[in-house]
Motif scaffolding. Structure first.
Motif, mmCIF file in Angstrom:
data_model
loop_
_atom_site.group_PDB
_atom_site.id
_atom_site.type_symbol
_atom_site.label_atom_id
_atom_site.label_comp_id
_atom_site.label_asym_id
_atom_site.label_seq_id
_atom_site.Cartn_x
_atom_site.Cartn_y
_atom_site.Cartn_z
ATOM 1 N N PHE A 37 13.873 1.708 60.850
ATOM 2 C CA PHE A 37 13.878 2.953 60.080
ATOM 3 C C PHE A 37 12.843 3.948 60.619
ATOM 4 O O PHE A 37 13.048 5.162 60.539
ATOM 5 N N ILE A 65 9.591 6.986 57.842
ATOM 6 C CA ILE A 65 10.628 6.237 57.124
ATOM 7 C C ILE A 65 11.124 7.036 55.922
ATOM 8 O O ILE A 65 12.324 7.064 55.633
ATOM 9 N N LYS A 66 10.225 7.703 55.244
ATOM 10 C CA LYS A 66 10.604 8.496 54.070
ATOM 11 C C LYS A 66 11.517 9.668 54.427
ATOM 12 O O LYS A 66 12.196 10.213 53.559
ATOM 13 N N ALA A 102 21.585 4.752 59.674
ATOM 14 C CA ALA A 102 20.444 5.639 59.928
ATOM 15 C C ALA A 102 20.238 5.837 61.426
ATOM 16 O O ALA A 102 19.983 6.957 61.881
ATOM 17 N N LEU A 129 20.424 0.558 57.736
ATOM 18 C CA LEU A 129 19.709 0.775 58.991
ATOM 19 C C LEU A 129 20.620 1.235 60.126
ATOM 20 O O LEU A 129 20.296 2.196 60.826
ATOM 21 N N ASP A 175 18.502 7.158 51.979
ATOM 22 C CA ASP A 175 18.597 5.763 51.553
ATOM 23 C C ASP A 175 19.966 5.202 51.950
ATOM 24 O O ASP A 175 20.852 5.021 51.117
ATOM 25 N N VAL A 180 14.152 9.420 56.162
ATOM 26 C CA VAL A 180 15.501 8.888 56.280
ATOM 27 C C VAL A 180 16.136 8.756 54.897
ATOM 28 O O VAL A 180 15.500 8.314 53.946
ATOM 29 N N LYS A 208 19.260 -1.354 53.293
ATOM 30 C CA LYS A 208 18.981 0.056 53.052
ATOM 31 C C LYS A 208 17.476 0.324 53.092
ATOM 32 O O LYS A 208 16.660 -0.576 52.888
ATOM 33 N N ARG A 209 17.145 1.577 53.322
ATOM 34 C CA ARG A 209 15.730 1.979 53.370
ATOM 35 C C ARG A 209 14.990 1.574 52.105
ATOM 36 O O ARG A 209 13.860 1.090 52.161
ATOM 37 N N SER A 210 15.617 1.736 50.944
ATOM 38 C CA SER A 210 14.955 1.419 49.676
ATOM 39 C C SER A 210 14.698 -0.078 49.497
ATOM 40 O O SER A 210 13.936 -0.471 48.623
#
Length: 173
Positions: A151, A17-18, A28, A25, A22, A20, A2-4
């Motif tokens: 991301f 990236i922010k 997303a 990938l 959470d 997207v 995950k993005r986080s």
């Protein structure tokens, strides 16, 4: 991943990236892909070659920019995943847009190209192991991980989608 779960955000691309959610990938890359533009094709066609200000790209140039940038980013991700330690250069996005010939192509052609590139991206990222996603390398003098590049691709696409909806859709009225 995950993005986080990204260990760090690349200095320049962190804002993309922010953008997207959470989510993982692959989700997303699917969610923030060419299909966003396909559903708006009638409006994009209506806008044509108009821009909201002087020296701004046309819709076709933006979509070609997304395709070109994704190709560059995919090469970076592949290089880093394969442990290639060669520092990779930046590229001149304005030069690419200027000589892309995108305004002489149809929106459908450009979107088909973009979809093909995104499908290739999905296949490539699905084949990466967790270790490969965590691999890092140097591009444009900055360090980034393979996952962060993925991301970034999703966020960069969403960023331009929002710009088109906020600034270009007014031209369709």
């Amino acid at each position: 991943m995950k993005r986080s779960e990204l260990a760090s955000l690349p200095v320049y691309f962190g804002d993309y990236i922010k953008e997207v959610e959470d989510i993982d990938l692959i989700s997303a890359l699917v969610k923030y892909g060419p299909e966003m533009f396909v559903k708006d094709l009638p409006t994009l066609e209506k806008i044509g070659g108009n821009t909201y200000a002087e020296n701004k790209w046309t819709i076709k140039q933006i979509l070609q920019h997304l395709a070109d940038t994704e190709r560059v980013f995919l090469y970076r991700a592949l290089s880093f995943a394969r442990k290639d330690e060669t520092p990779l250069p930046s590229f001149d996005e304005n030069l690419y847009a200027e000589i892309s010939n995108s305004n002489r192509r149809s929106l459908n052609e450009i979107l088909t190209e973009f979809e093909s590139i995104r499908n290739s991206a999905l296949t490539m990222f699905q084949g990466f192991t967790e270790e490969m996603l965590l691999s890092t390398g140097n591009c444009s003098g900055k360090e980034a991980s393979v996952a962060a590049i993925g991301f970034t691709i999703a966020g960069h696409t969403f960023h331009h989608y929002k710009v088109i909806r906020e600034r270009y859709f007014l031209l369709a009225d």
